[in-house]
Design an enzyme around this catalytic site. Sequence first.
Site, mmCIF file in Angstrom:
data_model
loop_
_atom_site.group_PDB
_atom_site.id
_atom_site.type_symbol
_atom_site.label_atom_id
_atom_site.label_comp_id
_atom_site.label_asym_id
_atom_site.label_seq_id
_atom_site.Cartn_x
_atom_site.Cartn_y
_atom_site.Cartn_z
ATOM 1 N N VAL A 1 -1.758 -1.771 -2.852
ATOM 2 C CA VAL A 1 -1.353 -3.176 -2.971
ATOM 3 C C VAL A 1 0.167 -3.120 -2.846
ATOM 4 O O VAL A 1 0.856 -2.748 -3.790
ATOM 5 C CB VAL A 1 -1.812 -3.799 -4.306
ATOM 6 N N PRO A 2 0.696 -3.430 -1.656
ATOM 7 C CA PRO A 2 2.069 -3.070 -1.289
ATOM 8 C C PRO A 2 3.159 -3.940 -1.911
ATOM 9 O O PRO A 2 3.843 -4.710 -1.225
ATOM 10 C CB PRO A 2 2.047 -3.204 0.233
ATOM 11 N N CYS A 3 3.385 -3.784 -3.196
ATOM 12 C CA CYS A 3 4.411 -4.565 -3.891
ATOM 13 C C CYS A 3 5.813 -4.258 -3.377
ATOM 14 O O CYS A 3 6.731 -5.055 -3.579
ATOM 15 C CB CYS A 3 4.318 -4.373 -5.398
ATOM 16 N N HIS A 4 5.980 -3.135 -2.677
ATOM 17 C CA HIS A 4 7.291 -2.831 -2.087
ATOM 18 C C HIS A 4 7.661 -3.837 -1.005
ATOM 19 O O HIS A 4 8.820 -3.952 -0.640
ATOM 20 C CB HIS A 4 7.321 -1.399 -1.536
ATOM 21 N N ARG A 5 6.700 -4.599 -0.502
ATOM 22 C CA ARG A 5 6.970 -5.611 0.533
ATOM 23 C C ARG A 5 7.481 -6.923 -0.052
ATOM 24 O O ARG A 5 7.720 -7.872 0.685
ATOM 25 C CB ARG A 5 5.718 -5.866 1.355
#
Length: 163
Positions: free
Chosen positions: A127-131
């Site tokens: 779940v790409p929270c870095h985006r």
Amino acid sequence: MHAAVPAADPSPWQAVIAAQGFRLGVRCDEAALQGIVFLPPGPAQAPANALAAEAARQLAAYLADAEYAFALPLQPTGTPFQRRVWQQIAAIPVHQTRSYGDIARELRSAARAVGQACGRNPYPVVVPCHRVLAAAGGLGGFARQRDGYLLDVKRWLLAHEAR
């Protein structure tokens, strides 16, 4: 009679994947992932079960190719609001970012609440929270941190996806 020697504490991870400048610790049972945690650089750890092996394989595939699409069973967790934030984050395509404010507007919430939910994401990278970035493209925080190696990890992930 000899006293029993206590066993060494088992690792809290079912697998550890080494990456450039960090590691990913995987917690799972045979049925679902329970969490992924960023760890400082160090050695990898062999998977302890079949799902850990699959998670390690998929995480390594993503680290080699940012276009890799994950297909892992994630244990449901979090509050209803957190799950809505994570659903929004999971929908951000590779090579794109959104701001905390963008997601807050979608959910009729506040950017700070979105940031707090991002910081509690139990499945970073998948779940790409870095985006998710701060207003005007600033990095914002990452994994509940405002500085240190975790922001370097966020920079690396974003650069990896920009290639």
